[in-house]
Design a protein around this motif. Sequence first.
Motif, PDB file in Angstrom:
ATOM      1  N   ASP A 592       0.848  -1.188   0.000  1.00  0.00           N
ATOM      2  CA  ASP A 592       0.000   0.000   0.000  1.00  0.00           C
ATOM      3  C   ASP A 592       0.887   1.241   0.000  1.00  0.00           C
ATOM      4  N   PHE A 593       0.561   2.190  -0.842  1.00  0.00           N
ATOM      5  CA  PHE A 593       1.212   3.494  -0.827  1.00  0.00           C
ATOM      6  C   PHE A 593       0.173   4.484  -0.292  1.00  0.00           C
ATOM      7  N   PHE A 594       0.508   5.165   0.800  1.00  0.00           N
ATOM      8  CA  PHE A 594      -0.529   5.902   1.508  1.00  0.00           C
ATOM      9  C   PHE A 594      -0.127   7.347   1.796  1.00  0.00           C
ATOM     10  N   ALA A 595      -1.154   8.150   2.018  1.00  0.00           N
ATOM     11  CA  ALA A 595      -1.017   9.510   2.549  1.00  0.00           C
ATOM     12  C   ALA A 595      -2.063   9.659   3.648  1.00  0.00           C
ATOM     13  N   ARG A 596      -1.629  10.051   4.849  1.00  0.00           N
ATOM     14  CA  ARG A 596      -2.543  10.264   5.973  1.00  0.00           C
ATOM     15  C   ARG A 596      -2.338  11.674   6.502  1.00  0.00           C
ATOM     16  N   TRP A 597      -3.416  12.304   6.938  1.00  0.00           N
ATOM     17  CA  TRP A 597      -3.291  13.681   7.399  1.00  0.00           C
ATOM     18  C   TRP A 597      -4.340  14.005   8.455  1.00  0.00           C
ATOM     19  N   HIS A 598      -4.044  14.985   9.255  1.00  0.00           N
ATOM     20  CA  HIS A 598      -5.044  15.680  10.063  1.00  0.00           C
ATOM     21  C   HIS A 598      -4.571  17.112  10.241  1.00  0.00           C
ATOM     22  N   SER A 599      -5.512  18.026  10.091  1.00  0.00           N
ATOM     23  CA  SER A 599      -5.176  19.448  10.104  1.00  0.00           C
ATOM     24  C   SER A 599      -6.323  20.228  10.721  1.00  0.00           C
ATOM     25  N   GLY A 600      -5.997  21.117  11.678  1.00  0.00           N
ATOM     26  CA  GLY A 600      -7.040  21.890  12.342  1.00  0.00           C
ATOM     27  C   GLY A 600      -7.268  23.233  11.696  1.00  0.00           C
ATOM     28  N   TYR A 601      -8.478  23.782  11.966  1.00  0.00           N
ATOM     29  CA  TYR A 601      -8.772  25.149  11.580  1.00  0.00           C
ATOM     30  C   TYR A 601      -8.752  25.978  12.870  1.00  0.00           C
ATOM     31  N   GLY A 602      -8.536  27.229  12.782  1.00  0.00           N
ATOM     32  CA  GLY A 602      -8.615  28.019  14.004  1.00  0.00           C
ATOM     33  C   GLY A 602      -7.770  29.262  13.953  1.00  0.00           C
TER      34      GLY A 602
END
Length: 728
Positions: A592-602
Motif C-alpha cells: 500500500d502506498f498511503f497519505a494520511r493527514w489531520h489538520s485543524g482550523y482556528g
Amino acid sequence: MRYTAIAIKSGAKRLYMWSKARNLAPADILIAMSLVLASLLMILQAAQADSAAPPQAEPPRTVEYTLTIAREKIAAAPRKRLGIAINGTIPGPTLYFREGDHVRVSVVNQLDDDDASIHWHGLLLPNAMDGVPYLTTKSLEPHAEHVFEFDLRQSGTYWYHSHTGLQEQEGVYGAIVIEPREGRGALHAQLGVAREVVAVLSDWTDEPPREVMRTLMRGSDWYSIKKGNAQTLLDAWKRGKLGEYFAREKRRMPAMDISDVAYDQFLVNGLPEARAPEAAAGERVLVRVVNASASTYFHLTQAGGPVTIVSADGQRVQPVDVRRLLIGIAETYDIVVSMPASGQAVELRATAHDGTSHTALVLGRNDAQVLRALDPPPPERYGMDEMLRAGLSSASETKALATATEERPFAPYALLRTREPSSIALIAKTSVARAITMRLTGDMERYLWSIDGKTLAEAPPVRISSGEVVRIEFINDTMMHHPMHLHGHFFRVVTAAGEFSPVKHTVDVPPMGRRTIEFVADEEPGDWFLHCHILYHMDAGMARVLSYLELGADHQPVLDPAIIAPSYLFLDAAFLSNMTQGHAMLMTGRNDFFARWHSGYGNGGNDEMREVDLGMSHYYNPNLSALAGYRFTTEERAEDRLFAGARYRLPYLVYATATADSEAGLRFELEKSLRLSARWSLVGRVEYDTNTYTDLRIGTTWTLSKALAAIAQYDSDHGLGVGVTVRL
C-alpha cells in the motif's frame, strides 16, 4: 449360397468335358480343377466377408454456433446499467449437442473497449480450446473472432462463461446440453421423464463488477448494511448473542458473512421468475440446473415434495431424493420434479445461501394455481454452529448423512453414488497416488484470497506427470465456502462410497472443512487452471496452475497481466467544523502506498497544527503489516522526520501501531471501531508520542450511503467538531 454351389458344380463338369476333349492326362485334369475350385472358394469367402461386415461408421456430425459478445441494454429484468450479452440475451443461448459431435463455435467480440473469452466449463477438450486468456487460448481482442473446434467425449449438463476479468458477472454465460449417443428419447425413457427444461441460476448487481471488487478490497462493510445482516452490538444484545459477539472479536475474527456481495436481483434464465408452461399434470420433468452465479450458493426447494438428483456435474448418479439441495457456484445438477396430478403448477425456488432473496422457476400452465416453495431459515449471524457443522460434515460420513435432511443442508456428496465404479477409482485402486495438500486461506478485511497463503501471482505452478494419479486434499482455513473447479479433467470426490464416489469437476469445500479429490492426469499435456469459482476470490488470487511436466521442468505458465498485480485507489476524507482528517491509499498486491493527514482550523496554537504522513506498508498476514514513510508536521515539539514500524491486530480487533523515527522518537497508537447498529459506529484512537505526548480522538459515525457518512468527533488537540466523511 445355394446358387453359388450349383455354379461351382456346373463349372467343374464343363472343365472336365473340355479337358477330356483335348486328351489331357487325368492328373492334369485334377490339378486344373483344384486350382479353379480354390479360386472360386476364395471369391466366395470374400463375398461372404463383405456381406457380413458392418457398414462403415458415419463421420461425426459437425454442429456449429456463432456467439457474439456485445454490450447491450437488456429488457428482461430491470437493470440500471448495460450488461454484456451473448447473441442479445443474458444468459446466452443454450447450446445443444450430442455425444460424439464435432463442435465448431465462432466467438465474435463486439466490445469496443475490452478483450473477451469463452471457457467451456466441464468439457474435456484440447488444452488450446479451454478458453483461459493467455494461459491456454489467445485473448479475443475487440472486434476479433476466434473459432473453437473439438470433439465431444461426454454427455450431460455443462455451461460456458467468460474468463476475462469480471465479465461473467455482467452476463457472459450460458448452458450446454449434450445428449447421449443414443439420443434424448432414450435418456428420457431411462429416467421416466416426459420432457426437460434448462434452469440457469445467476446473480445480478447494478454496480459495475470492478467497483464491487474495489469495495471488497477496501474492507467496506457497506454490503452487509445493504443486505441487512450486519453484526452489531445492539442486535447481538437483543438476540442474547453478546457472548458469541465478543468471543468472535476475542479470536480476532472480523464479522463474517457467507456471501460477500449485496445483490440487487437473483435470476433464473435471466428473469426473477421464469415459467415452463409445457409441463403437464402428472408428468415427471427433468430440470437441468446450472449455477452460473458469480458468488452465490443457492438452496433449491420444490413446492410440495422432494427433488430427485439423477446427475451431478454432467455425470449420471444413482437416483436419490433430497428435500432441499445446496448447489455450489459452477456446479450443475440434473433433477427430476414430479408434477401434481391435480394440474397445479409447482415452484422450484432457488434461495440465496445468505437468505437475502430468491429466484424461481415455475413448472406448469400459465393459468394454473401455483404451489409455492418455502425458503430455508436464514443463517445464524453470530454463532459459528453452522460453520462448524459444515466442517464436521465434510470430515465425517455420519455427520454428512445426518445434515442432509436439515433445513439448511450442505453439499449432498455423501448421498451420491455413481451407477458403476468410476474409471478414476479403478485406476487409483491399483496406482500409487501423489498426494498434494492445499490450504484455502484468505483475509476478508483486505480481501486477499490465496492457497497456502500465496496468491496465483506469487506461487509457482503445481507440476503433474502424464498418467499419474493425483490426490488433492483441500483444507479450508476460512469461514466461507469455496467451490474449487479443475479445468479439463474430472475427479472423484472421495467419500465413504469408495469406488462409487461421485465424479465431478467442481467441489464445495465448506468453512473449516476439507475435501479430498482424485484424478488421473491423462488429458493433453498443458497448463490447466484450478481455482475457486467465487469470481471475486479467483480475481483476488485463490487459484493455481496445474502444469504437465511434459512441457519441461523450466516451463512457466503465461498469466493474464491484469490478475498479476491489480491496483485500487481509495480515499477517505472527513471534513469537520474544527478540522479535516483522512487517508488516501493505492493498493497493489500486498503493498500500500498511503497519505494520511489531520489538520485543524482556528486562530493559532494547536488548532492549526497539521501532520501529514507519506509512506508505504507491506501486508504479511491478517494480523501483521510493516510500514515506513516520512512525516511532515507543524507541531512545536516535533520536526519533519522518517519513521518505520509495524501494525498488529490484537484480540478484540484492537489495532496497535508502533513506530520509531529518525529523531529518536517513538510513537504508539491503539485504534478500535465498535459497530453499535447497522449504520451507527463508535471509533476511538489514542496516541502516545515521546515528542508530542498524548493525543486522544473519539467519535461516532452514521453511514448515510456507500460514499457518505455523518461524523461527530472530539480531538484532544482540536476540540469538538461535526461534519461528513466522504469515501471514494
